[in-house]
Write a protein that holds these residues in place. Structure first.
Motif, PDB file in Angstrom:
ATOM      1  N   VAL A  42       3.422 -30.119  50.658  1.00  0.00           N
ATOM      2  CA  VAL A  42       4.286 -28.938  50.680  1.00  0.00           C
ATOM      3  C   VAL A  42       3.437 -27.737  50.291  1.00  0.00           C
ATOM      4  O   VAL A  42       2.687 -27.791  49.316  1.00  0.00           O
ATOM      5  CB  VAL A  42       5.470 -29.096  49.690  1.00  0.00           C
ATOM      6  CG1 VAL A  42       6.326 -27.848  49.666  1.00  0.00           C
ATOM      7  CG2 VAL A  42       6.297 -30.329  50.041  1.00  0.00           C
ATOM      8  N   TYR A  43       3.561 -26.680  51.064  1.00  0.00           N
ATOM      9  CA  TYR A  43       2.788 -25.455  50.831  1.00  0.00           C
ATOM     10  C   TYR A  43       3.747 -24.306  50.557  1.00  0.00           C
ATOM     11  O   TYR A  43       4.782 -24.186  51.207  1.00  0.00           O
ATOM     12  CB  TYR A  43       1.932 -25.124  52.051  1.00  0.00           C
ATOM     13  CG  TYR A  43       0.976 -26.229  52.399  1.00  0.00           C
ATOM     14  CD1 TYR A  43      -0.288 -26.286  51.828  1.00  0.00           C
ATOM     15  CD2 TYR A  43       1.350 -27.244  53.266  1.00  0.00           C
ATOM     16  CE1 TYR A  43      -1.162 -27.314  52.126  1.00  0.00           C
ATOM     17  CE2 TYR A  43       0.484 -28.284  53.578  1.00  0.00           C
ATOM     18  CZ  TYR A  43      -0.769 -28.310  53.005  1.00  0.00           C
ATOM     19  OH  TYR A  43      -1.627 -29.334  53.300  1.00  0.00           O
ATOM     20  N   ASP A  44       3.392 -23.494  49.570  1.00  0.00           N
ATOM     21  CA  ASP A  44       4.151 -22.282  49.268  1.00  0.00           C
ATOM     22  C   ASP A  44       3.212 -21.296  48.601  1.00  0.00           C
ATOM     23  O   ASP A  44       2.046 -21.618  48.359  1.00  0.00           O
ATOM     24  CB  ASP A  44       5.393 -22.589  48.420  1.00  0.00           C
ATOM     25  CG  ASP A  44       5.085 -23.126  47.030  1.00  0.00           C
ATOM     26  OD1 ASP A  44       4.010 -22.837  46.470  1.00  0.00           O
ATOM     27  OD2 ASP A  44       5.940 -23.822  46.467  1.00  0.00           O
ATOM     28  N   PRO A  45       3.662 -20.084  48.307  1.00  0.00           N
ATOM     29  CA  PRO A  45       2.754 -19.090  47.729  1.00  0.00           C
ATOM     30  C   PRO A  45       2.110 -19.535  46.408  1.00  0.00           C
ATOM     31  O   PRO A  45       0.980 -19.159  46.116  1.00  0.00           O
ATOM     32  CB  PRO A  45       3.640 -17.865  47.515  1.00  0.00           C
ATOM     33  CG  PRO A  45       4.702 -17.999  48.541  1.00  0.00           C
ATOM     34  CD  PRO A  45       4.953 -19.478  48.646  1.00  0.00           C
ATOM     35  N   HIS A  47       1.406 -22.681  45.687  1.00  0.00           N
ATOM     36  CA  HIS A  47       0.603 -23.875  45.961  1.00  0.00           C
ATOM     37  C   HIS A  47      -0.008 -23.761  47.357  1.00  0.00           C
ATOM     38  O   HIS A  47       0.291 -24.559  48.242  1.00  0.00           O
ATOM     39  CB  HIS A  47       1.464 -25.137  45.870  1.00  0.00           C
ATOM     40  CG  HIS A  47       2.128 -25.317  44.561  1.00  0.00           C
ATOM     41  ND1 HIS A  47       3.433 -24.937  44.333  1.00  0.00           N
ATOM     42  CD2 HIS A  47       1.675 -25.811  43.381  1.00  0.00           C
ATOM     43  CE1 HIS A  47       3.750 -25.202  43.079  1.00  0.00           C
ATOM     44  NE2 HIS A  47       2.704 -25.723  42.481  1.00  0.00           N
ATOM     45  N   GLU A  48      -0.860 -22.788  47.537  1.00  0.00           N
ATOM     46  CA  GLU A  48      -1.436 -22.549  48.859  1.00  0.00           C
ATOM     47  C   GLU A  48      -2.300 -23.708  49.336  1.00  0.00           C
ATOM     48  O   GLU A  48      -2.475 -23.897  50.536  1.00  0.00           O
ATOM     49  CB  GLU A  48      -2.211 -21.234  48.869  1.00  0.00           C
ATOM     50  CG  GLU A  48      -1.308 -20.031  48.748  1.00  0.00           C
ATOM     51  CD  GLU A  48      -2.051 -18.713  48.809  1.00  0.00           C
ATOM     52  OE1 GLU A  48      -3.293 -18.715  48.937  1.00  0.00           O
ATOM     53  OE2 GLU A  48      -1.375 -17.681  48.730  1.00  0.00           O
ATOM     54  N   ASP A  49      -2.860 -24.488  48.409  1.00  0.00           N
ATOM     55  CA  ASP A  49      -3.636 -25.669  48.775  1.00  0.00           C
ATOM     56  C   ASP A  49      -2.741 -26.886  48.974  1.00  0.00           C
ATOM     57  O   ASP A  49      -3.216 -27.948  49.349  1.00  0.00           O
ATOM     58  CB  ASP A  49      -4.682 -25.985  47.707  1.00  0.00           C
ATOM     59  CG  ASP A  49      -5.777 -24.932  47.647  1.00  0.00           C
ATOM     60  OD1 ASP A  49      -6.041 -24.282  48.676  1.00  0.00           O
ATOM     61  OD2 ASP A  49      -6.361 -24.757  46.567  1.00  0.00           O
TER      62      ASP A  49
END
Length: 74
Positions: A42-45, A47-49
């Motif tokens: 899951v990617y979000d601002p 957790h960009e990695d």
């Protein structure tokens, strides 16, 4: 047409908290898991990695990996 039947996932942090396990240790165990094993990213601002997340099936597989690791260390 195949429909995705996954309606929710739990992040690694939530699974670690619920299982009373160390998040980093669980991440190491889950590194070889694939999407068909119930692991997704899951990617979000924040957790960009990406951050690991598990379907219910993925949590079951992770529990199996914990048992395998426990049996190896006995």
């Amino acid at each position: 047409m195949q429909l995705n039947k996954v309606h929710s996932v739990r992040t690694l942090a939530l699974v670690a908290r619920d299982l009373g396990r160390d998040e980093d240790w669980l991440a190491d165990l889950a590194l070889d898991m694939e999407p068909e094993d119930g692991l997704i990213w899951v990617y979000d601002p924040q957790h960009e990695d990406g951050t690991m997340a598990f379907t219910d099936f993925g949590v079951e597989n992770l529990l199996n990996l914990i048992d395998i690791h426990r049996n190896r260390t006995k």
